[in-house]
Design a protein around this motif. Structure first.
Motif, PDB file in Angstrom:
ATOM      1  N   THR A  60       9.002  -9.676  -1.288  1.00  6.77           N
ATOM      2  CA  THR A  60       9.696  -8.423  -0.963  1.00  6.77           C
ATOM      3  C   THR A  60       8.697  -7.363  -0.548  1.00  6.77           C
ATOM      4  O   THR A  60       8.938  -6.564   0.366  1.00  6.77           O
ATOM      5  CB  THR A  60      10.509  -7.937  -2.168  1.00  6.77           C
ATOM      6  N   GLN A  61       7.551  -7.397  -1.231  1.00  7.08           N
ATOM      7  CA  GLN A  61       6.509  -6.420  -0.911  1.00  7.08           C
ATOM      8  C   GLN A  61       5.895  -6.657   0.466  1.00  7.08           C
ATOM      9  O   GLN A  61       5.438  -5.717   1.126  1.00  7.08           O
ATOM     10  CB  GLN A  61       5.415  -6.465  -1.982  1.00  7.08           C
ATOM     11  N   VAL A  62       5.890  -7.936   0.910  1.00  4.74           N
ATOM     12  CA  VAL A  62       5.375  -8.217   2.258  1.00  4.74           C
ATOM     13  C   VAL A  62       6.199  -7.467   3.304  1.00  4.74           C
ATOM     14  O   VAL A  62       5.670  -6.866   4.235  1.00  4.74           O
ATOM     15  CB  VAL A  62       5.400  -9.734   2.527  1.00  4.74           C
ATOM     16  N   GLY A 104      -6.185  -4.873   1.887  1.00  4.17           N
ATOM     17  CA  GLY A 104      -6.059  -4.613   0.449  1.00  4.17           C
ATOM     18  C   GLY A 104      -4.880  -5.360  -0.163  1.00  4.17           C
ATOM     19  O   GLY A 104      -4.970  -5.912  -1.265  1.00  4.17           O
ATOM     20  N   PHE A 105      -3.761  -5.368   0.571  1.00  6.37           N
ATOM     21  CA  PHE A 105      -2.578  -6.075   0.081  1.00  6.37           C
ATOM     22  C   PHE A 105      -2.847  -7.580  -0.007  1.00  6.37           C
ATOM     23  O   PHE A 105      -2.471  -8.240  -0.985  1.00  6.37           O
ATOM     24  CB  PHE A 105      -1.385  -5.808   1.003  1.00  6.37           C
ATOM     25  N   LEU A 106      -3.496  -8.130   1.011  1.00  8.29           N
ATOM     26  CA  LEU A 106      -3.773  -9.569   1.021  1.00  8.29           C
ATOM     27  C   LEU A 106      -4.712  -9.945  -0.109  1.00  8.29           C
ATOM     28  O   LEU A 106      -4.507 -10.966  -0.794  1.00  8.29           O
ATOM     29  CB  LEU A 106      -4.368  -9.955   2.378  1.00  8.29           C
ATOM     30  N   LEU A 125      -2.369 -17.622   4.467  1.00  8.16           N
ATOM     31  CA  LEU A 125      -2.521 -17.641   5.923  1.00  8.16           C
ATOM     32  C   LEU A 125      -1.279 -17.089   6.610  1.00  8.16           C
ATOM     33  O   LEU A 125      -1.380 -16.331   7.580  1.00  8.16           O
ATOM     34  CB  LEU A 125      -2.791 -19.077   6.378  1.00  8.16           C
ATOM     35  N   ARG A 126      -0.096 -17.485   6.121  1.00  4.51           N
ATOM     36  CA  ARG A 126       1.146 -16.991   6.718  1.00  4.51           C
ATOM     37  C   ARG A 126       1.244 -15.460   6.620  1.00  4.51           C
ATOM     38  O   ARG A 126       1.611 -14.776   7.582  1.00  4.51           O
ATOM     39  CB  ARG A 126       2.338 -17.637   6.021  1.00  4.51           C
ATOM     40  N   ILE A 127       0.925 -14.949   5.426  1.00  9.92           N
ATOM     41  CA  ILE A 127       0.983 -13.474   5.244  1.00  9.92           C
ATOM     42  C   ILE A 127      -0.048 -12.795   6.139  1.00  9.92           C
ATOM     43  O   ILE A 127       0.232 -11.752   6.760  1.00  9.92           O
ATOM     44  CB  ILE A 127       0.763 -13.104   3.767  1.00  9.92           C
ATOM     45  N   ALA A 128      -1.245 -13.401   6.222  1.00  7.97           N
ATOM     46  CA  ALA A 128      -2.305 -12.821   7.056  1.00  7.97           C
ATOM     47  C   ALA A 128      -1.882 -12.777   8.518  1.00  7.97           C
ATOM     48  O   ALA A 128      -2.074 -11.770   9.216  1.00  7.97           O
ATOM     49  CB  ALA A 128      -3.589 -13.627   6.892  1.00  7.97           C
ATOM     50  N   LEU A 129      -1.285 -13.866   9.015  1.00  8.57           N
ATOM     51  CA  LEU A 129      -0.832 -13.907  10.405  1.00  8.57           C
ATOM     52  C   LEU A 129       0.259 -12.867  10.650  1.00  8.57           C
ATOM     53  O   LEU A 129       0.287 -12.200  11.703  1.00  8.57           O
ATOM     54  CB  LEU A 129      -0.318 -15.309  10.749  1.00  8.57           C
ATOM     55  N   ALA A 148       7.860  -4.752   2.771  1.00 10.32           N
ATOM     56  CA  ALA A 148       7.541  -3.327   2.630  1.00 10.32           C
ATOM     57  C   ALA A 148       6.230  -2.986   3.326  1.00 10.32           C
ATOM     58  O   ALA A 148       6.093  -1.920   3.944  1.00 10.32           O
ATOM     59  CB  ALA A 148       7.480  -2.955   1.159  1.00 10.32           C
ATOM     60  N   VAL A 149       5.247  -3.902   3.238  1.00  8.55           N
ATOM     61  CA  VAL A 149       3.950  -3.663   3.895  1.00  8.55           C
ATOM     62  C   VAL A 149       4.112  -3.647   5.413  1.00  8.55           C
ATOM     63  O   VAL A 149       3.512  -2.815   6.107  1.00  8.55           O
ATOM     64  CB  VAL A 149       2.924  -4.724   3.460  1.00  8.55           C
ATOM     65  N   VAL A 150       4.916  -4.573   5.923  1.00 15.06           N
ATOM     66  CA  VAL A 150       5.154  -4.603   7.368  1.00 15.06           C
ATOM     67  C   VAL A 150       5.805  -3.292   7.831  1.00 15.06           C
ATOM     68  O   VAL A 150       5.400  -2.687   8.830  1.00 15.06           O
ATOM     69  CB  VAL A 150       6.044  -5.807   7.737  1.00 15.06           C
ATOM     70  N   VAL A 151       6.831  -2.851   7.097  1.00  8.72           N
ATOM     71  CA  VAL A 151       7.510  -1.600   7.441  1.00  8.72           C
ATOM     72  C   VAL A 151       6.543  -0.417   7.336  1.00  8.72           C
ATOM     73  O   VAL A 151       6.513   0.477   8.206  1.00  8.72           O
ATOM     74  CB  VAL A 151       8.738  -1.393   6.539  1.00  8.72           C
ATOM     75  N   ALA A 152       5.738  -0.397   6.253  1.00 12.10           N
ATOM     76  CA  ALA A 152       4.779   0.700   6.060  1.00 12.10           C
ATOM     77  C   ALA A 152       3.732   0.722   7.171  1.00 12.10           C
ATOM     78  O   ALA A 152       3.348   1.797   7.665  1.00 12.10           O
ATOM     79  CB  ALA A 152       4.100   0.557   4.706  1.00 12.10           C
ATOM     80  N   THR A 153       3.293  -0.470   7.587  1.00  8.58           N
ATOM     81  CA  THR A 153       2.299  -0.545   8.671  1.00  8.58           C
ATOM     82  C   THR A 153       2.865   0.037   9.960  1.00  8.58           C
ATOM     83  O   THR A 153       2.197   0.826  10.663  1.00  8.58           O
ATOM     84  CB  THR A 153       1.864  -2.000   8.891  1.00  8.58           C
ATOM     85  N   MET A 154       4.104  -0.337  10.292  1.00  9.08           N
ATOM     86  CA  MET A 154       4.727   0.212  11.501  1.00  9.08           C
ATOM     87  C   MET A 154       4.938   1.723  11.371  1.00  9.08           C
ATOM     88  O   MET A 154       4.821   2.464  12.358  1.00  9.08           O
ATOM     89  CB  MET A 154       6.064  -0.487  11.757  1.00  9.08           C
ATOM     90  N   ALA A 155       5.241   2.161  10.127  1.00  6.17           N
ATOM     91  CA  ALA A 155       5.399   3.605   9.904  1.00  6.17           C
ATOM     92  C   ALA A 155       4.077   4.339  10.116  1.00  6.17           C
ATOM     93  O   ALA A 155       4.042   5.449  10.665  1.00  6.17           O
ATOM     94  CB  ALA A 155       5.922   3.867   8.500  1.00  6.17           C
TER      95      ALA A 155
END
Length: 398
Positions: free
Chosen positions: A124-126, A157-159, A174-178, A128-135
């Motif tokens: 779930t946090q992944v 930091g998240f990874l 690797l999937r999260i990193a990609l 949130a990180v994607v949304v936060a990055t785009m924000a």
């Protein structure tokens, strides 16, 4: 042209003008808008970040981790709100870029700290990180480099926190990193395109303003030239009186008005006596000086409503609206007397300046200025044949 292109060139990865002074000018132009948008976006992001405390409660209950998360969220939200109210009135990309960067790093730190406190909700946090990055790239106004470094800090930091505290497998890592790499690439490209377009628009507006400024200068210059040409056309270069053509235009209008209003109209033809001998004896320079002095004396002897011009050579012409024969005679005698009293240059003491004046009165229905000038000129020559230095009134038609 090449220097202009260099000045307006936008760097391919910073999204900023290559010319520092031009970049500074751009940042100053968006200062007010940047402050306002940063203020609103930070308040919105802070509220969203704080609202996730509800999710924390559902996942953790009233546990130690929950209280730590609540404390962290309160600190992050408070700092972001505090910075929002500082950036609103005092923010500036030109001198305080670090102030705009600080909220991103605080939010990124807060998001990273969620991982060790809620490792079970990593996926779930992944999101949130994607949304936060785009924000970071698109919602919170900032420089591209600031958004990029803050987003990389958040992703890395998240990874790292996920590997250390969530004990994910290498494949999942690797999937999260990609996913995070793709998110950063998309966000970076989108913001780079936006920054480039905004700066190109600014460059075009700046160039248009410069062109308008140059155009206004050119218009002002042309108007100045037109005014100078008008003065040259309307004024006699030596005496400063009306030129012959300009006098004819003004006097013709005065004659028409006098005829319509049925008021008297008089015309003087003035000739400087023995002017050729002045030129022959003292030279043309002294002759020109004499003409300027006589022109000034004539102008001072007239009323503001009268019009005087240089008719040619040593001859002057005067139009006197609303002037009958008695008044015309008085004005002419005063003018002749003033010329005779003019002080002369050293070496010209034996010269006695004088003028001969011929006066013609317009007939009640006369609208032809040329015929009036002809009568005044003929009257002038009567005075010259009669001995000069006199005022002669036309008593009929010649």
């Amino acid at each position: 042209m090449s220097s202009l292109k260099t000045q307006h060139h936008v760097h391919w990865w910073t999204g900023q003008f290559s010319e520092c002074s031009f970049e500074s000018m751009y940042r100053k132009s968006i200062k007010t808008r940047g402050r306002f948008e940063s203020f609103l976006s930070l308040i919105l992001v802070s509220l969203v970040f704080g609202m996730f405390a509800i999710t924390d409660y559902h996942l953790l209950g009233l546990s130690r981790e929950y209280y730590l998360l609540i404390t962290m969220r309160i600190v992050v939200v408070s700092l972001c709100l505090f910075l929002a109210f500082i950036i609103g009135p005092w923010g500036s990309y030109s001198r305080k870029a670090w102030l705009h960067a600080l909220p991103l790093w605080i939010l990124a730190t807060g998001i990273i700290l969620i991982v060790p406190l809620r490792p079970d909700s990593l996926f779930t946090q992944v999101t949130a990180v994607v949304v936060a990055t785009m924000a970071f790239y698109l919602l919170i106004p900032n420089l591209l480099t600031v958004a990029m470094f803050a987003s990389l800090y958040l992703s890395i930091g998240f990874l790292v926190a996920a590997v250390l505290f969530a004990e994910i497998t290498p494949v999942v890592t690797l999937r999260i990193a990609l996913l995070l790499i793709m998110t950063n690439v998309v966000g970076f490209c989108a913001l780079l395109r936006l920054e480039t377009l905004q700066r190109k628009q600014f460059a075009l507006l700046h160039e248009e303003r410069n062109q308008n400024r140059l155009l206004l200068k050119e218009i002002a210059h042309r108007k100045s030239l037109e005014a100078q040409l008008r003065i040259v056309a309307e004024r006699d270069a030596l005496t400063g009186l009306d030129s012959r053509s300009h006098f004819m235009k003004r006097a013709g209008a005065l004659l028409q008005r006098s005829r319509l209003e049925k008021v008297p109209f008089s015309l003087f033809m003035i000739d400087v006596d023995h002017f050729k001998s002045i030129n022959d004896t003292w030279g043309h320079t002294h002759g020109d000086w004499v003409l300027t002095k006589i022109a000034a004396a004539c102008a001072q002897s007239l009323r503001p409503t009268d019009v005087i011009g240089r008719f040619g050579g040593e001859e002057f012409i005067v139009a006197l609206p609303n002037t009958g024969p008695e008044d015309a005679q008085i004005v002419a005698e005063r003018l002749k007397k003033r010329v005779a009293e003019l002080p002369l240059k050293e070496g010209m003491s034996e010269l006695c300046l004088s003028v001969t004046i011929g006066i013609a009165l317009a007939h009640p229905e006369e609208a032809d200025l040329e015929s009036l000038i002809t009568r005044a000129d003929q009257t002038l020559y009567v005075g010259k044949r009669g001995g000069r230095n006199r005022v002669v009134m036309c008593r009929g038609s010649y």
